[in-house]
Structure formats: C-alpha cells, structure tokens
Motif scaffolding. Structure first.
Motif, PDB file in Angstrom:
ATOM      1  N   MET A   1      41.402  29.752 -54.537  1.00  0.00           N
ATOM      2  CA  MET A   1      41.718  30.992 -55.266  1.00  0.00           C
ATOM      3  C   MET A   1      43.055  30.826 -56.007  1.00  0.00           C
ATOM      4  N   ASN A   2      43.079  31.219 -57.285  1.00  0.00           N
ATOM      5  CA  ASN A   2      44.299  31.115 -58.094  1.00  0.00           C
ATOM      6  C   ASN A   2      45.362  32.116 -57.658  1.00  0.00           C
ATOM      7  N   THR A   3      46.608  31.693 -57.664  1.00  0.00           N
ATOM      8  CA  THR A   3      47.711  32.607 -57.356  1.00  0.00           C
ATOM      9  C   THR A   3      47.893  33.559 -58.523  1.00  0.00           C
ATOM     10  N   PRO A   4      47.920  34.886 -58.282  1.00  0.00           N
ATOM     11  CA  PRO A   4      48.081  35.834 -59.391  1.00  0.00           C
ATOM     12  C   PRO A   4      49.362  35.557 -60.180  1.00  0.00           C
ATOM     13  N   VAL A   5      49.290  35.749 -61.487  1.00  0.00           N
ATOM     14  CA  VAL A   5      50.443  35.462 -62.355  1.00  0.00           C
ATOM     15  C   VAL A   5      51.670  36.262 -61.928  1.00  0.00           C
ATOM     16  N   TRP A   6      51.460  37.526 -61.520  1.00  0.00           N
ATOM     17  CA  TRP A   6      52.633  38.346 -61.146  1.00  0.00           C
ATOM     18  C   TRP A   6      53.339  37.735 -59.935  1.00  0.00           C
ATOM     19  N   ALA A   7      52.525  37.188 -58.973  1.00  0.00           N
ATOM     20  CA  ALA A   7      53.124  36.626 -57.757  1.00  0.00           C
ATOM     21  C   ALA A   7      53.884  35.337 -58.073  1.00  0.00           C
ATOM     22  N   LEU A   8      53.296  34.486 -58.917  1.00  0.00           N
ATOM     23  CA  LEU A   8      53.957  33.222 -59.268  1.00  0.00           C
ATOM     24  C   LEU A   8      55.221  33.492 -60.106  1.00  0.00           C
ATOM     25  N   SER A   9      55.131  34.483 -61.006  1.00  0.00           N
ATOM     26  CA  SER A   9      56.326  34.838 -61.815  1.00  0.00           C
ATOM     27  C   SER A   9      57.443  35.321 -60.907  1.00  0.00           C
ATOM     28  N   LEU A  10      57.073  36.160 -59.946  1.00  0.00           N
ATOM     29  CA  LEU A  10      58.078  36.685 -59.003  1.00  0.00           C
ATOM     30  C   LEU A  10      58.696  35.540 -58.200  1.00  0.00           C
ATOM     31  N   ALA A  11      57.850  34.587 -57.774  1.00  0.00           N
ATOM     32  CA  ALA A  11      58.339  33.444 -56.985  1.00  0.00           C
ATOM     33  C   ALA A  11      59.307  32.599 -57.808  1.00  0.00           C
ATOM     34  N   TYR A  12      58.950  32.293 -59.055  1.00  0.00           N
ATOM     35  CA  TYR A  12      59.849  31.485 -59.891  1.00  0.00           C
ATOM     36  C   TYR A  12      61.148  32.234 -60.162  1.00  0.00           C
ATOM     37  N   TRP A  13      61.014  33.564 -60.399  1.00  0.00           N
ATOM     38  CA  TRP A  13      62.227  34.361 -60.671  1.00  0.00           C
ATOM     39  C   TRP A  13      63.169  34.313 -59.467  1.00  0.00           C
ATOM     40  N   MET A  14      62.613  34.535 -58.268  1.00  0.00           N
ATOM     41  CA  MET A  14      63.429  34.520 -57.052  1.00  0.00           C
ATOM     42  C   MET A  14      64.003  33.126 -56.817  1.00  0.00           C
ATOM     43  N   HIS A  15      63.185  32.087 -57.072  1.00  0.00           N
ATOM     44  CA  HIS A  15      63.609  30.705 -56.846  1.00  0.00           C
ATOM     45  C   HIS A  15      64.800  30.358 -57.732  1.00  0.00           C
ATOM     46  N   MET A  16      64.718  30.768 -58.993  1.00  0.00           N
ATOM     47  CA  MET A  16      65.827  30.460 -59.919  1.00  0.00           C
ATOM     48  C   MET A  16      67.051  31.333 -59.643  1.00  0.00           C
TER      49      MET A  16
END
Ligand code: HEM
Length: 168
Positions: free
Chosen positions: A1-16
């Motif tokens: 199952m693909n990770t939803p774009v909102w979740a991946l965007s949030l993860a990258y934002w938090m990571h950076m």
C-alpha cells in the motif's frame, strides 16, 4: 500500500525541521556562541551561560532525535529503494545503513553530555554559588565543547550520506 502524500510530506517536513534544529543548533553553538563567549565573558559567567544553553539545548536535541527516528522510519518504508530490514544490496541501502550507524554514535555522544557533562556542570555551579573552588570546571567545559563539536562533525557526515542516498 502506498504511503499517502500528506503523511510523507509531513514526515519530510518534520525530518528537515529536526535536522535544522539539531544540526543547526550544534553549528551555531560550537562555531559562533562558544568562541565569542570565551573571548568576552569572565569564567563564572561563561560557565553559567554554557550550563544554561546546554541544559535547554539538551531537551531540544532529544526531541529532535525522536522526530528524526519516527519520520525517518516512515520515509524509509515509503522509499522505492527500501527492500526490507538489512537488505543491503544497493548504494542507497549502504548509505542509509552507515547513516543509521553514525546516528547511533550521535545518540551515544548526546547521552555522554546529558548524563555525564551536564550533571557535573550543575554540581560545579552549585559549589561556586556557595563560594567553593571547582578546579575541575575548565576541563569539564572543554569536554562538553568537544562532544558538541564531535556531534556536529557526525551530523555533517550524516547529511553527506543522505545526499549520496538521494543521488542513488
Ligand atoms: C542526525 C540524524 C539525521 C539527519 C540530520 C537526517 C537528515 C536528512 C535529510 C536532510 C534528508 C533529506 C530530505 C530530502 O531532501 O528529501 C533525509 C532523508 C532521509 N532520511 Fe534522514 N536524517 C537523520 C536521521 C535519519 C534516521 C534515523 C532515519 C531512519 C530511521 C533517516 C531516514 C531517512 C530517509 C529514508 C531519507 C530519504 C532518503 C532518500 O530520499 O533517498 N534519517 N534525512
């Protein structure tokens, strides 16, 4: 199952954000604040500034570590290069594995500051407030600065490995 774009965007934002806060904080403290403070403040005030700064930065650092770990795990599971735990068969996987090993060393260095240097700095501050001598203080301040610089250097290597992973 693909990770939803909102979740991946949030993860990258938090990571950076966590990267900028932790690695950026280490850079500002070791390259700008410490050298300037050493040249302008007398020993007592310098020791008080370092103890206050490191105590506050300590909490922010551990929070950043937790955010990097959580967001990083999500980014990894969503990355097409990721082929499972310890499936090290690509340049991306080798770069990310070494990145993780260095991350573990950075956590050990942070632990040495949190449970070694900081309590000793606080004890020294208490003794000085009671007018007692603390001959161990200069060496303690030096060790604290050295460990912060070490974590900055390791953080720079982590970013280089991330760049290699991104380019792979
Ligand atoms: C000191 C700790 C860390 C720092 C400074 C850091 C920094 C970064 C940065 C700046 C990016 C690039 C974001 C982008 O432009 O796409 C990134 C990507 C990534 N990070 Fe981290 N990270 C750290 C720890 C971790 C940890 C602990 C994990 C895993 C548990 C992780 C997994 C990843 C993954 C999978 C990517 C995407 C790589 C790719 O796009 O190929 N990171 N990291």
């Amino acid at each position: 199952m693909n990770t939803p774009v909102w979740a991946l965007s949030l993860a990258y934002w938090m990571h950076m954000l966590a990267t900028v806060t932790w690695i950026g904080g280490l850079a500002v403290f070791t390259l700008l604040v410490l050298p300037a403070a050493r040249r302008t403040l007398d020993a007592d005030v310098y020791a008080a500034l370092v103890e206050r700064f490191q105590t506050r930065f300590d909490a922010i650092g551990w929070f950043s570590v937790a955010v990097l770990l959580g967001s990083g795990m999500l980014q990894m599971s969503a990355n097409p290069n990721y082929e499972g735990f310890l499936a090290i068969n690509s340049r991306w996987a080798v770069a990310i594995l070494i990145k993780h090993l260095i991350f573990v060393v950075m956590i050990a260095v942070s632990a040495a500051i949190t449970w070694g240097v900081l309590p000793a700095l606080r004890r020294a501050a208490l003794l000085r407030a009671r007018g007692r001598e603390t001959p161990e203080l200069p060496a303690l301040l030096k060790r604290g600065a050295l460990l912060m610089r070490l974590n900055l250097a390791l953080g720079v290597i982590v970013l280089a490995l991330t760049a290699l992973a991104r380019a792979s």
